[in-house]
Design a protein around this motif. Structure first.
Motif, PDB file in Angstrom:
ATOM      1  N   ALA A 176      -7.613  41.990  55.433  1.00  9.00           N
ATOM      2  CA  ALA A 176      -7.148  43.084  54.555  1.00  9.00           C
ATOM      3  C   ALA A 176      -7.231  44.431  55.258  1.00  9.00           C
ATOM      4  O   ALA A 176      -6.740  45.434  54.733  1.00  9.00           O
ATOM      5  CB  ALA A 176      -7.982  43.107  53.279  1.00  9.00           C
ATOM      6  N   GLY A 177      -7.877  44.480  56.430  1.00  9.61           N
ATOM      7  CA  GLY A 177      -7.855  45.721  57.223  1.00  9.61           C
ATOM      8  C   GLY A 177      -9.173  46.446  57.380  1.00  9.61           C
ATOM      9  O   GLY A 177      -9.192  47.559  57.909  1.00  9.61           O
ATOM     10  N   CYS A 178     -10.292  45.859  56.907  1.00  9.21           N
ATOM     11  CA  CYS A 178     -11.594  46.532  57.110  1.00  9.21           C
ATOM     12  C   CYS A 178     -11.844  46.707  58.609  1.00  9.21           C
ATOM     13  O   CYS A 178     -11.531  45.837  59.404  1.00  9.21           O
ATOM     14  CB  CYS A 178     -12.735  45.695  56.524  1.00  9.21           C
ATOM     15  SG  CYS A 178     -12.866  45.819  54.746  1.00  9.21           S
ATOM     16  N   TYR A 179     -12.460  47.830  58.984  1.00  7.36           N
ATOM     17  CA  TYR A 179     -12.734  48.072  60.406  1.00  7.36           C
ATOM     18  C   TYR A 179     -14.091  47.525  60.826  1.00  7.36           C
ATOM     19  O   TYR A 179     -14.370  47.355  62.014  1.00  7.36           O
ATOM     20  CB  TYR A 179     -12.616  49.566  60.754  1.00  7.36           C
ATOM     21  CG  TYR A 179     -13.650  50.464  60.124  1.00  7.36           C
ATOM     22  CD1 TYR A 179     -14.870  50.731  60.748  1.00  7.36           C
ATOM     23  CD2 TYR A 179     -13.413  51.073  58.890  1.00  7.36           C
ATOM     24  CE1 TYR A 179     -15.818  51.557  60.174  1.00  7.36           C
ATOM     25  CE2 TYR A 179     -14.352  51.908  58.310  1.00  7.36           C
ATOM     26  CZ  TYR A 179     -15.555  52.148  58.956  1.00  7.36           C
ATOM     27  OH  TYR A 179     -16.497  52.971  58.372  1.00  7.36           O
ATOM     28  N   ALA A 180     -14.939  47.224  59.855  1.00  4.10           N
ATOM     29  CA  ALA A 180     -16.268  46.649  60.118  1.00  4.10           C
ATOM     30  C   ALA A 180     -16.813  46.184  58.776  1.00  4.10           C
ATOM     31  O   ALA A 180     -16.245  46.510  57.722  1.00  4.10           O
ATOM     32  CB  ALA A 180     -17.211  47.687  60.740  1.00  4.10           C
ATOM     33  N   VAL A 181     -17.906  45.411  58.821  1.00  5.25           N
ATOM     34  CA  VAL A 181     -18.481  44.953  57.553  1.00  5.25           C
ATOM     35  C   VAL A 181     -20.008  44.992  57.629  1.00  5.25           C
ATOM     36  O   VAL A 181     -20.602  44.562  58.625  1.00  5.25           O
ATOM     37  CB  VAL A 181     -17.943  43.538  57.180  1.00  5.25           C
ATOM     38  CG1 VAL A 181     -18.261  42.498  58.239  1.00  5.25           C
ATOM     39  CG2 VAL A 181     -18.479  43.078  55.844  1.00  5.25           C
ATOM     40  N   VAL A 182     -20.605  45.568  56.591  1.00  8.54           N
ATOM     41  CA  VAL A 182     -22.071  45.585  56.473  1.00  8.54           C
ATOM     42  C   VAL A 182     -22.518  44.218  55.965  1.00  8.54           C
ATOM     43  O   VAL A 182     -21.925  43.667  55.032  1.00  8.54           O
ATOM     44  CB  VAL A 182     -22.519  46.687  55.479  1.00  8.54           C
ATOM     45  CG1 VAL A 182     -24.008  46.550  55.132  1.00  8.54           C
ATOM     46  CG2 VAL A 182     -22.233  48.075  56.043  1.00  8.54           C
ATOM     47  N   LEU A 183     -23.573  43.664  56.565  1.00  8.81           N
ATOM     48  CA  LEU A 183     -24.184  42.417  56.078  1.00  8.81           C
ATOM     49  C   LEU A 183     -25.591  42.755  55.622  1.00  8.81           C
ATOM     50  O   LEU A 183     -26.454  43.095  56.441  1.00  8.81           O
ATOM     51  CB  LEU A 183     -24.244  41.362  57.195  1.00  8.81           C
ATOM     52  CG  LEU A 183     -22.920  40.895  57.794  1.00  8.81           C
ATOM     53  CD1 LEU A 183     -23.173  39.843  58.881  1.00  8.81           C
ATOM     54  CD2 LEU A 183     -21.975  40.328  56.719  1.00  8.81           C
ATOM     55  N   GLU A 184     -25.818  42.700  54.302  1.00  5.32           N
ATOM     56  CA  GLU A 184     -27.135  43.092  53.771  1.00  5.32           C
ATOM     57  C   GLU A 184     -27.961  41.866  53.384  1.00  5.32           C
ATOM     58  O   GLU A 184     -27.510  41.024  52.584  1.00  5.32           O
ATOM     59  CB  GLU A 184     -26.959  44.021  52.541  1.00  5.32           C
ATOM     60  CG  GLU A 184     -28.312  44.468  51.991  1.00  5.32           C
ATOM     61  CD  GLU A 184     -28.250  45.680  51.060  1.00  5.32           C
ATOM     62  OE1 GLU A 184     -27.152  46.264  50.889  1.00  5.32           O
ATOM     63  OE2 GLU A 184     -29.304  46.031  50.510  1.00  5.32           O
ATOM     64  N   GLN A 199     -13.619  39.320  64.402  1.00  8.93           N
ATOM     65  CA  GLN A 199     -13.290  40.251  65.505  1.00  8.93           C
ATOM     66  C   GLN A 199     -13.830  41.658  65.223  1.00  8.93           C
ATOM     67  O   GLN A 199     -14.101  42.423  66.134  1.00  8.93           O
ATOM     68  CB  GLN A 199     -11.769  40.328  65.673  1.00  8.93           C
ATOM     69  CG  GLN A 199     -11.227  39.239  66.590  1.00  8.93           C
ATOM     70  CD  GLN A 199     -10.033  38.549  65.989  1.00  8.93           C
ATOM     71  OE1 GLN A 199      -9.222  39.202  65.338  1.00  8.93           O
ATOM     72  NE2 GLN A 199      -9.941  37.251  66.182  1.00  8.93           N
ATOM     73  N   ILE A 200     -13.952  42.007  63.924  1.00 10.18           N
ATOM     74  CA  ILE A 200     -14.490  43.332  63.583  1.00 10.18           C
ATOM     75  C   ILE A 200     -16.024  43.287  63.662  1.00 10.18           C
ATOM     76  O   ILE A 200     -16.633  42.227  63.493  1.00 10.18           O
ATOM     77  CB  ILE A 200     -14.026  43.792  62.171  1.00 10.18           C
ATOM     78  CG1 ILE A 200     -14.417  42.779  61.096  1.00 10.18           C
ATOM     79  CG2 ILE A 200     -12.536  44.091  62.155  1.00 10.18           C
ATOM     80  CD1 ILE A 200     -14.147  43.259  59.667  1.00 10.18           C
TER      81      ILE A 200
END
Ligand code: KIV
Length: 267
Positions: A176-184, A199-200
């Motif tokens: 969907a285009g997120c540039y990065a993702v936080v994993l909590e 890949q991000i």
């Protein structure tokens, strides 16, 4: 020459170069200046402002106007770091159109460079609508504080079902285009798998050492309003003691007439 702000695309590209992202939350001008000077890559104006600064018991009461107010100060205090605004509870859930209106206010009024949204596959329409309008989005998976009322516990199970869901959510956010993702609070072995599959970049909080970057709540790592004792937090300072001690010394000085000094005794 004016310093360039770190863009979302630049943050995303660091993964391929094997460069880790150092990120912190922040909510005010003087702290933002210090973090910017220290070389922080990304500052999140988190809805954690609710617990850390505003005295709420959770992030749920935080409003868009409140985070905008804090984000404006953080943007004014920075020239280099990427500033991301955390869209608070009910500022993006109603519809992609509402979410875009909130994200638009974050960029137009506060001047941030991206927004963060909690949630996975169910929010793909929201993410792509915001990204299509030219606003970068940071995803957030694992423990989702805005959904605390429906979650059985904070820490995710280390199970095949959780692994599959995280991989599906992470892939969907990436597409969907997120540039990065936080994993909590994701079990470290699962965070490692998600990190390898995407890949991000992944930015971990309480998710072990294998993420592409790390984020902490600023006040937790500074020991300010601390005492929550989260196992994932490394405390780099003890500001409660320093500030409490300074305030106590001032009270003492004023009460015993030692401050201000008598005239002629220096300024
Ligand atoms: O609001 C916040 O501080 C956050 C971090 C925990 C990533 O979302």
């Amino acid at each position: 020459m004016a310093t360039q702000r770190t863009t979302a695309a630049e943050l995303a590209s660091r993964k391929a170069k094997g460069e880790r992202l150092a990120c912190l939350t922040c909510y005010d001008y003087p702290m933002a200046r210090l973090l910017d000077q220290a070389g922080i890559d990304l500052i999140l104006v988190g809805d954690s402002v609710g617990n850390t600064v505003l005295g709420y018991e959770s992030t749920l009461p935080v409003t868009l106007d409140e985070v905008l107010h804090h984000a404006k100060a953080v943007v004014r205090g920075t020239s280099r770091a990427h500033v991301c605004l955390d869209l608070p509870f009910m500022s993006f859930q109603l519809s992609p159109r509402d979410a875009l209106a909130s994200a638009g206010r974050a960029v137009k009024e506060a001047g941030v460079q991206s927004v963060k949204i909690e949630g996975g596959r169910r929010l793909i329409g929201v993410v792509s609508t915001i990204v299509d309008a030219g606003i970068p989005v940071l995803g957030h998976l694992g423990y989702l504080p805005q959904s605390a009322n429906v979650l059985a516990r904070r820490k995710l199970e280390d199970s095949a079902a959780v692994r599959d869901a995280l991989l599906a959510d992470g892939t969907a956010l990436q597409e969907a285009g997120c540039y990065a993702v936080v994993l909590e609070l994701v079990p470290p072995s699962l965070a490692a798998e998600v990190t390898a599959a995407l890949q991000i970049p992944t930015i971990g909080i309480g998710s072990g050492p294998h993420c592409d970057g790390q984020i902490l709540v600023l006040y937790d790592m500074l020991g300010l309003g601390a005492g929550k004792g989260f196992r994932h937090v490394k405390q780099y300072a003890a500001l409660d003691e320093i500030i409490g001690g300074a305030a106590g010394a001032y009270v003492d000085d004023v009460r015993r007439g030692a401050f201000p000094p008598s005239e002629g005794a220096g300024s």
